[in-house]
Design a protein around this motif. Sequence first.
Motif, PDB file in Angstrom:
ATOM      1  N   HIS A   1      -3.347   5.797  68.436  1.00  0.00           N
ATOM      2  CA  HIS A   1      -3.156   5.243  67.376  1.00  0.00           C
ATOM      3  C   HIS A   1      -2.178   4.122  68.338  1.00  0.00           C
ATOM      4  CE1 HIS A   1      -1.888   8.460  64.622  1.00  0.00           C
ATOM      5  NE2 HIS A   1      -2.252   9.507  65.379  1.00  0.00           N
TER       6      HIS A   1
ATOM      7  N   ASP B   1      -6.834  -2.277  69.481  1.00  0.00           N
ATOM      8  CA  ASP B   1      -8.583  -1.328  69.319  1.00  0.00           C
ATOM      9  C   ASP B   1      -9.916  -2.294  69.506  1.00  0.00           C
ATOM     10  OD1 ASP B   1      -7.387  -1.530  66.946  1.00  0.00           O
ATOM     11  OD2 ASP B   1      -9.580  -0.148  66.722  1.00  0.00           O
ATOM     12  N   GLU B   2      -9.220  -3.579  68.838  1.00  0.00           N
ATOM     13  CA  GLU B   2     -10.570  -4.491  68.027  1.00  0.00           C
ATOM     14  C   GLU B   2     -10.502  -5.538  69.415  1.00  0.00           C
ATOM     15  OE1 GLU B   2      -9.360  -5.558  63.992  1.00  0.00           O
ATOM     16  OE2 GLU B   2      -9.582  -3.680  63.349  1.00  0.00           O
TER      17      GLU B   2
ATOM     18  N   LYS C   1     -10.315   5.086  54.783  1.00  0.00           N
ATOM     19  CA  LYS C   1      -8.741   5.280  55.442  1.00  0.00           C
ATOM     20  C   LYS C   1      -7.891   6.164  55.254  1.00  0.00           C
ATOM     21  CE  LYS C   1      -9.285   0.121  57.767  1.00  0.00           C
ATOM     22  NZ  LYS C   1      -8.985   1.052  59.050  1.00  0.00           N
TER      23      LYS C   1
ATOM     24  N   ARG D   1      -4.714   1.154  67.882  1.00  0.00           N
ATOM     25  CA  ARG D   1      -4.467   1.045  66.069  1.00  0.00           C
ATOM     26  C   ARG D   1      -3.602   0.081  65.488  1.00  0.00           C
ATOM     27  NH1 ARG D   1      -8.149   4.899  62.496  1.00  0.00           N
ATOM     28  NH2 ARG D   1      -9.777   4.779  64.211  1.00  0.00           N
ATOM     29  N   LYS D   2      -2.201   0.650  65.697  1.00  0.00           N
ATOM     30  CA  LYS D   2      -1.021   0.216  65.195  1.00  0.00           C
ATOM     31  C   LYS D   2      -0.764  -1.527  65.840  1.00  0.00           C
ATOM     32  CE  LYS D   2       1.354   2.970  63.165  1.00  0.00           C
ATOM     33  NZ  LYS D   2       1.781   2.236  61.676  1.00  0.00           N
TER      34      LYS D   2
ATOM     35  N   ILE E   1      -7.856  10.890  65.899  1.00  0.00           N
ATOM     36  CA  ILE E   1      -7.501   9.858  66.555  1.00  0.00           C
ATOM     37  C   ILE E   1      -6.211  10.283  67.743  1.00  0.00           C
ATOM     38  CG2 ILE E   1      -5.625   7.404  66.562  1.00  0.00           C
ATOM     39  CD1 ILE E   1      -6.000   7.365  63.890  1.00  0.00           C
TER      40      ILE E   1
ATOM     41  N   THR F   1     -10.862   5.289  70.325  1.00  0.00           N
ATOM     42  CA  THR F   1      -9.377   5.487  69.785  1.00  0.00           C
ATOM     43  C   THR F   1      -9.517   7.099  69.268  1.00  0.00           C
ATOM     44  OG1 THR F   1      -9.477   4.911  67.764  1.00  0.00           O
ATOM     45  CG2 THR F   1      -8.610   3.046  69.477  1.00  0.00           C
TER      46      THR F   1
ATOM     47  N   SER G   1      -1.714  -1.008  58.736  1.00  0.00           N
ATOM     48  CA  SER G   1      -2.411  -1.011  60.231  1.00  0.00           C
ATOM     49  C   SER G   1      -2.025   0.067  60.486  1.00  0.00           C
ATOM     50  CB  SER G   1      -2.252  -2.102  61.255  1.00  0.00           C
ATOM     51  OG  SER G   1      -3.016  -1.547  62.601  1.00  0.00           O
ATOM     52  N   TYR G   2      -3.993   1.027  60.600  1.00  0.00           N
ATOM     53  CA  TYR G   2      -3.565   2.792  60.624  1.00  0.00           C
ATOM     54  C   TYR G   2      -4.841   3.103  60.879  1.00  0.00           C
ATOM     55  CZ  TYR G   2      -3.281   2.918  55.487  1.00  0.00           C
ATOM     56  OH  TYR G   2      -3.746   2.605  53.919  1.00  0.00           O
TER      57      TYR G   2
ATOM     58  N   SER H   1      -3.930  -3.281  66.640  1.00  0.00           N
ATOM     59  CA  SER H   1      -4.710  -4.056  66.426  1.00  0.00           C
ATOM     60  C   SER H   1      -5.575  -4.396  68.097  1.00  0.00           C
ATOM     61  CB  SER H   1      -4.938  -5.301  65.600  1.00  0.00           C
ATOM     62  OG  SER H   1      -4.750  -5.566  64.138  1.00  0.00           O
TER      63      SER H   1
ATOM     64  N   LYS I   1     -15.531  -1.795  70.410  1.00  0.00           N
ATOM     65  CA  LYS I   1     -14.403  -1.316  70.350  1.00  0.00           C
ATOM     66  C   LYS I   1     -13.741  -0.388  70.992  1.00  0.00           C
ATOM     67  CE  LYS I   1     -12.845  -1.394  64.815  1.00  0.00           C
ATOM     68  NZ  LYS I   1     -12.340  -0.550  64.059  1.00  0.00           N
TER      69      LYS I   1
END
Length: 233
Positions: free
Chosen positions: A131, A139-140, A119, A134-135, A126, A91, A232-233, A137, A88
């Motif tokens: 943030h 980061d993936e 979670k 992640r919001k 974070i 974050t 998503s968080y 996605s 990833k």
Amino acid sequence: MSDQNLFISGPRLKWAPFLSQGRQFLPHRVVDRALKRSFDVSAALTALIILLPLFVMFALAIWAVDGSSPFYRHRRLGRGQKSFGCLKFRTMRIDSQEALARHLSENPAALAEWNLTRKLKDDPRITPIGHVLRKSSLDELPQLVNIIRGEMSFVGPRPIVEEEIEKYGDAASAYFAVRPGLTGAWQISGRSDTTYAERVRLDRQYVESQNFAGDILIILRTIPAVFMVKGSY
């Protein structure tokens, strides 16, 4: 063996499993497996080439925060219960574990939330850029490398850590029968707004009814789910 029916009812994707409850899980068909793997490799390679400038931009932004590696490798369990390094964009703060332990010890409500979903909506670990990633996605995105390496697939259950096995109960055998996914039924069904038990149920139903056409539908439904950033968080 008949193909599985997949249908949509309301905001969530519903699965019609081909196995009656309690019956032994059967392997995927050879053709579906071959199509799934061929798609995974070709699509992941194409995406990496197209998104390379975005990778560089995110990596520089993360590195600028604290001068540490922009990537994070976390040990997860995949098909056959084999451990692998799930990639990833980083974050979290460098002292994330200490920050989490301190936060949970001082906030009983946060501890209950963590025990239920693993979670936190208000996660002290974070970073600001984290943030944003992640919001969305984003980061993936490095998990495209995991897909090429054969450790993950585009569609499947989200990869879990060893401590989560007990939460799957008798559904663990279904989880370990397939590669974990970059997206899946859980991601388009509310993500962290659902309970962990709901996540397990969705993962099991996906494995029991998985087929290549259903995978493509999940991928298509992932696009609006990402833009809506729900759960998503």
